[in-house]
Design a protein around this motif. Structure first.
Motif, PDB file in Angstrom:
ATOM      1  N   LYS A 227      11.039  -2.547  -0.572  1.00 22.74           N
ATOM      2  CA  LYS A 227      10.125  -1.435  -0.818  1.00 22.74           C
ATOM      3  C   LYS A 227       8.759  -1.815  -0.258  1.00 22.74           C
ATOM      4  O   LYS A 227       8.229  -2.867  -0.579  1.00 22.74           O
ATOM      5  CB  LYS A 227      10.047  -1.131  -2.307  1.00 22.74           C
ATOM      6  CG  LYS A 227      11.393  -0.674  -2.867  1.00 22.74           C
ATOM      7  CD  LYS A 227      11.349  -0.301  -4.308  1.00 22.74           C
ATOM      8  CE  LYS A 227      10.596   0.933  -4.610  1.00 22.74           C
ATOM      9  NZ  LYS A 227      11.241   2.197  -4.379  1.00 22.74           N
TER      10      LYS A 227
ATOM     11  N   GLY B  44      13.109   6.956  -4.489  1.00 20.01           N
ATOM     12  CA  GLY B  44      13.153   5.518  -4.763  1.00 20.01           C
ATOM     13  C   GLY B  44      14.244   5.112  -5.743  1.00 20.01           C
ATOM     14  O   GLY B  44      15.124   4.317  -5.398  1.00 20.01           O
TER      15      GLY B  44
ATOM     16  N   ASP C 299      12.323   1.022   2.295  1.00 21.74           N
ATOM     17  CA  ASP C 299      11.767   2.264   1.760  1.00 21.74           C
ATOM     18  C   ASP C 299      10.250   2.209   1.869  1.00 21.74           C
ATOM     19  O   ASP C 299       9.594   1.502   1.118  1.00 21.74           O
ATOM     20  CB  ASP C 299      12.203   2.432   0.302  1.00 21.74           C
ATOM     21  CG  ASP C 299      11.603   3.659  -0.356  1.00 21.74           C
ATOM     22  OD1 ASP C 299      11.159   4.582   0.352  1.00 21.74           O
ATOM     23  OD2 ASP C 299      11.588   3.694  -1.610  1.00 21.74           O
TER      24      ASP C 299
ATOM     25  N   CYS D 184       8.688  10.492  -3.049  1.00 22.82           N
ATOM     26  CA  CYS D 184       8.985   9.051  -3.085  1.00 22.82           C
ATOM     27  C   CYS D 184       9.458   8.639  -4.467  1.00 22.82           C
ATOM     28  O   CYS D 184      10.346   7.788  -4.600  1.00 22.82           O
ATOM     29  CB  CYS D 184       7.735   8.229  -2.721  1.00 22.82           C
ATOM     30  SG  CYS D 184       7.117   8.515  -1.065  1.00 22.82           S
ATOM     31  N   LYS D 185       8.862   9.238  -5.498  1.00 21.95           N
ATOM     32  CA  LYS D 185       9.236   8.912  -6.871  1.00 21.95           C
ATOM     33  C   LYS D 185      10.644   9.400  -7.207  1.00 21.95           C
ATOM     34  O   LYS D 185      11.296   8.872  -8.097  1.00 21.95           O
ATOM     35  CB  LYS D 185       8.224   9.506  -7.849  1.00 21.95           C
ATOM     36  CG  LYS D 185       6.858   8.848  -7.748  1.00 21.95           C
ATOM     37  CD  LYS D 185       5.864   9.487  -8.681  1.00 21.95           C
ATOM     38  CE  LYS D 185       4.492   8.838  -8.513  1.00 21.95           C
ATOM     39  NZ  LYS D 185       3.500   9.434  -9.378  1.00 21.95           N
TER      40      LYS D 185
ATOM     41  N   CYS E  32       3.011   9.786  -3.956  1.00 22.97           N
ATOM     42  CA  CYS E  32       3.988  10.666  -3.307  1.00 22.97           C
ATOM     43  C   CYS E  32       5.075  11.115  -4.284  1.00 22.97           C
ATOM     44  O   CYS E  32       5.859  10.286  -4.769  1.00 22.97           O
ATOM     45  CB  CYS E  32       4.589   9.921  -2.113  1.00 22.97           C
ATOM     46  SG  CYS E  32       6.019  10.716  -1.371  1.00 22.97           S
TER      47      CYS E  32
ATOM     48  N   VAL F 190       5.761   9.925   4.333  1.00 22.91           N
ATOM     49  CA  VAL F 190       6.514   9.225   3.297  1.00 22.91           C
ATOM     50  C   VAL F 190       7.281  10.250   2.485  1.00 22.91           C
ATOM     51  O   VAL F 190       6.808  11.372   2.327  1.00 22.91           O
ATOM     52  CB  VAL F 190       5.591   8.372   2.377  1.00 22.91           C
ATOM     53  CG1 VAL F 190       5.108   7.158   3.112  1.00 22.91           C
ATOM     54  CG2 VAL F 190       4.436   9.170   1.820  1.00 22.91           C
ATOM     55  N   PRO F 191       8.442   9.909   1.985  1.00 26.34           N
ATOM     56  CA  PRO F 191       9.156   8.651   2.173  1.00 26.34           C
ATOM     57  C   PRO F 191       9.829   8.570   3.541  1.00 26.34           C
ATOM     58  O   PRO F 191      10.374   9.549   4.037  1.00 26.34           O
ATOM     59  CB  PRO F 191      10.195   8.662   1.061  1.00 26.34           C
ATOM     60  CG  PRO F 191      10.463  10.112   0.810  1.00 26.34           C
ATOM     61  CD  PRO F 191       9.170  10.821   1.084  1.00 26.34           C
TER      62      PRO F 191
ATOM     63  N   HIS G  81       7.006   3.904   1.046  1.00 29.28           N
ATOM     64  CA  HIS G  81       6.636   4.883   0.025  1.00 29.28           C
ATOM     65  C   HIS G  81       5.156   4.753  -0.329  1.00 29.28           C
ATOM     66  O   HIS G  81       4.473   3.856   0.150  1.00 29.28           O
ATOM     67  CB  HIS G  81       7.487   4.674  -1.234  1.00 29.28           C
ATOM     68  CG  HIS G  81       7.145   3.393  -1.942  1.00 29.28           C
ATOM     69  ND1 HIS G  81       7.601   2.175  -1.526  1.00 29.28           N
ATOM     70  CD2 HIS G  81       6.361   3.149  -3.026  1.00 29.28           C
ATOM     71  CE1 HIS G  81       7.117   1.233  -2.325  1.00 29.28           C
ATOM     72  NE2 HIS G  81       6.368   1.797  -3.241  1.00 29.28           N
TER      73      HIS G  81
ATOM     74  N   ASP H 202       4.881  -0.392   0.151  1.00 27.80           N
ATOM     75  CA  ASP H 202       3.853   0.584  -0.190  1.00 27.80           C
ATOM     76  C   ASP H 202       2.953   0.745   1.034  1.00 27.80           C
ATOM     77  O   ASP H 202       2.304  -0.199   1.469  1.00 27.80           O
ATOM     78  CB  ASP H 202       3.043   0.095  -1.390  1.00 27.80           C
ATOM     79  CG  ASP H 202       2.093   1.148  -1.922  1.00 27.80           C
ATOM     80  OD1 ASP H 202       1.520   1.916  -1.115  1.00 27.80           O
ATOM     81  OD2 ASP H 202       1.887   1.203  -3.147  1.00 27.80           O
TER      82      ASP H 202
END
Length: 165
Positions: free
Chosen positions: A113, A95, A82, A91-92, A88, A131-132, A84, A115
């Motif tokens: 994950k 995720g 992922d 993304c939140k 974003c 992203v994502p 992310h 970043d």
């Protein structure tokens, strides 16, 4: 909320007794920090021990390129990556949804994950333009990819395809 506070206080008390050179910093999502007078290897080992919940066993954060190579590309089991960013919004949303879906797979797949702000080289290497972005990696090769939000049915189909390919 009260349970978290009790847990944090208990953990801080435990840390003070067992490792006087380390301290627990609860606001940073449970980060163990070594003070200059303690060996950092002990702090690192204790950090791994503290993050032993089921989701933390299957979901991990990538620190840098060599970490990505070791934990993702050299993995014996398929990995969902992922990409992310903290800023974003989508993304939140994606995720936690993706973490939950990966946790349901009973260890057949794990999740990394990344970043993109901290690991721009990895984002460039894997041609992440938005992203994502989620990659499916099996035996070191990217076998599937999607960009943006997906619903639970789409995520389940994505994971099943990764596991069965």
């Amino acid at each position: 909320m009260a349970q978290r506070l009790v847990l944090r206080r208990s953990l801080a008390s435990f840390m003070a007794r067992k490792l006087p050179g380390c301290r627990w910093t609860p606001p940073g999502a449970g980060v163990l920090q070594a003070t200059p007078n303690s060996p950092s290897t002990a702090a690192l080992n204790l950090t791994r021990l503290l993050h032993a919940t089921r989701i933390h066993k299957i979901t991990f954060h990538i620190r840098d390129g060599p970490d990505f190579q070791e934990r993702v590309l050299n993995s014996d089991i398929p990995v969902v990556v992922d990409f992310h960013a903290q800023w974003c919004g989508p993304c939140k949303i994606l995720g936690p949804r993706l973490e939950k879906m990966v946790a349901r797979q009973d260890g057949k797949v794990v999740m990394a994950k990344v970043d993109v702000d901290e690991n721009t080289d990895l984002a460039v290497d894997f041609e992440v333009c938005a992203v994502p972005t989620v990659l499916a990696i099996k035996n070191g090769d990217v076998v599937n990819k999607f960009v943006g939000l997906k619903n639970e049915e789409q995520l389940e189909a994505f994971l099943k395809k990764l596991i069965n390919c």
